[in-house]
Design a protein around this motif. Structure first.
Motif, PDB file in Angstrom:
ATOM      1  N   LEU A   1      39.318  70.057  20.021  1.00 35.72           N
ATOM      2  CA  LEU A   1      38.855  68.946  19.145  1.00 35.72           C
ATOM      3  C   LEU A   1      39.395  67.693  19.163  1.00 35.72           C
ATOM      4  N   PRO A   2      38.638  66.395  18.917  1.00 33.32           N
ATOM      5  CA  PRO A   2      38.544  65.049  19.568  1.00 33.32           C
ATOM      6  C   PRO A   2      38.859  64.496  18.153  1.00 33.32           C
ATOM      7  N   ILE A   3      41.049  64.904  18.344  1.00 31.64           N
ATOM      8  CA  ILE A   3      41.778  64.499  17.306  1.00 31.64           C
ATOM      9  C   ILE A   3      42.886  63.588  17.974  1.00 31.64           C
ATOM     10  N   GLY A   4      43.507  62.118  18.398  1.00 29.50           N
ATOM     11  CA  GLY A   4      43.801  62.166  18.387  1.00 29.50           C
ATOM     12  C   GLY A   4      44.278  61.883  19.675  1.00 29.50           C
ATOM     13  N   ARG A   5      45.197  62.649  19.823  1.00 28.16           N
ATOM     14  CA  ARG A   5      46.301  62.295  21.189  1.00 28.16           C
ATOM     15  C   ARG A   5      46.170  63.801  22.007  1.00 28.16           C
ATOM     16  N   LEU A   6      45.172  64.730  21.467  1.00 28.01           N
ATOM     17  CA  LEU A   6      45.377  66.166  21.508  1.00 28.01           C
ATOM     18  C   LEU A   6      44.387  66.462  23.226  1.00 28.01           C
ATOM     19  N   ASP A   7      44.264  67.542  23.143  1.00 25.52           N
ATOM     20  CA  ASP A   7      43.439  67.498  24.897  1.00 25.52           C
ATOM     21  C   ASP A   7      42.500  66.967  24.528  1.00 25.52           C
ATOM     22  N   GLY A   8      41.684  67.216  23.625  1.00 23.72           N
ATOM     23  CA  GLY A   8      40.282  66.940  23.348  1.00 23.72           C
ATOM     24  C   GLY A   8      40.522  65.831  22.548  1.00 23.72           C
ATOM     25  N   GLY A   9      41.141  64.800  22.082  1.00 17.24           N
ATOM     26  CA  GLY A   9      41.463  63.298  21.941  1.00 17.24           C
ATOM     27  C   GLY A   9      41.285  62.266  23.381  1.00 17.24           C
ATOM     28  N   ARG A  10      41.903  62.672  23.954  1.00 12.93           N
ATOM     29  CA  ARG A  10      41.863  61.945  24.891  1.00 12.93           C
ATOM     30  C   ARG A  10      40.876  63.118  26.191  1.00 12.93           C
ATOM     31  N   THR A  11      40.451  63.864  26.177  1.00 12.53           N
ATOM     32  CA  THR A  11      38.954  63.935  27.734  1.00 12.53           C
ATOM     33  C   THR A  11      37.638  63.308  26.210  1.00 12.53           C
ATOM     34  N   CYS A  12      38.174  63.052  25.126  1.00 13.21           N
ATOM     35  CA  CYS A  12      36.658  62.680  23.686  1.00 13.21           C
ATOM     36  C   CYS A  12      36.752  60.759  24.588  1.00 13.21           C
ATOM     37  N   MET A  13      38.163  60.347  25.065  1.00 14.30           N
ATOM     38  CA  MET A  13      38.215  58.657  25.044  1.00 14.30           C
ATOM     39  C   MET A  13      37.381  58.962  26.209  1.00 14.30           C
ATOM     40  N   ALA A  14      38.418  59.606  26.987  1.00 18.68           N
ATOM     41  CA  ALA A  14      37.696  59.224  28.422  1.00 18.68           C
ATOM     42  C   ALA A  14      36.105  59.413  29.033  1.00 18.68           C
ATOM     43  N   SER A  15      35.270  60.429  28.072  1.00 21.41           N
ATOM     44  CA  SER A  15      34.183  60.632  28.235  1.00 21.41           C
ATOM     45  C   SER A  15      33.450  59.665  27.823  1.00 21.41           C
ATOM     46  N   TRP A  16      33.397  58.725  26.521  1.00 19.66           N
ATOM     47  CA  TRP A  16      32.829  58.390  25.426  1.00 19.66           C
ATOM     48  C   TRP A  16      33.331  56.804  25.127  1.00 19.66           C
TER      49      TRP A  16
END
Length: 131
Positions: free
Chosen positions: A34-49
């Protein structure tokens, strides 16, 4: 349809322990994506968008989880969200290069993984209510 699908929801079904372990792993991986904070999803979301989109999606995801947890479906999400909010107080470490685009293939791959994670976390339509 298999006879197992016709059993009432209150009747226990025999489930193999490996299935339970696999389901727990799937749920934990989906929560981590999930795109939350410093979780894997958040870091991936920041790199993607980008950082702005990641912060917006993080806030929207936390609000969605808050509303979902107060609906009475599951208190696990409320406790998990509280742990995430309380343990991730420091700002995210900036990347060395935040301006180079990662490409549409990786952006689409993350969007597909996020969709799979949301489907894995979606409640079963015929579920038995709160656990």
């Amino acid at each position: 349809a298999p006879k197992v699908m016709l059993a009432p929801l209150s009747q226990p079904l025999p489930i193999h322990p490996f299935f339970v372990i696999g389901l727990a792993g799937l749920i934990m991986s989906a929560i981590n994506l999930l795109p939350i904070g410093r979780l894997d999803g958040g870091r991936t979301c920041m790199a993607s968008w980008g950082r702005r989109a990641a912060n917006t999606l993080s806030l929207l995801t936390l609000l969605g989880l808050t509303f979902h947890s107060f609906s009475g479906a599951s208190l696990v999400i409320l406790f998990w969200g509280a742990i995430v909010v309380l343990s991730q107080r420091q700002p995210d470490i900036p990347a060395v290069d935040e301006f180079t685009n990662i490409g549409s293939v990786r952006e689409n791959c993350y969007a597909a993984l996020l969709t799979i994670a949301l489907f894995a976390l979606a409640p079963f339509p015929g579920g038995g209510g709160p656990m």
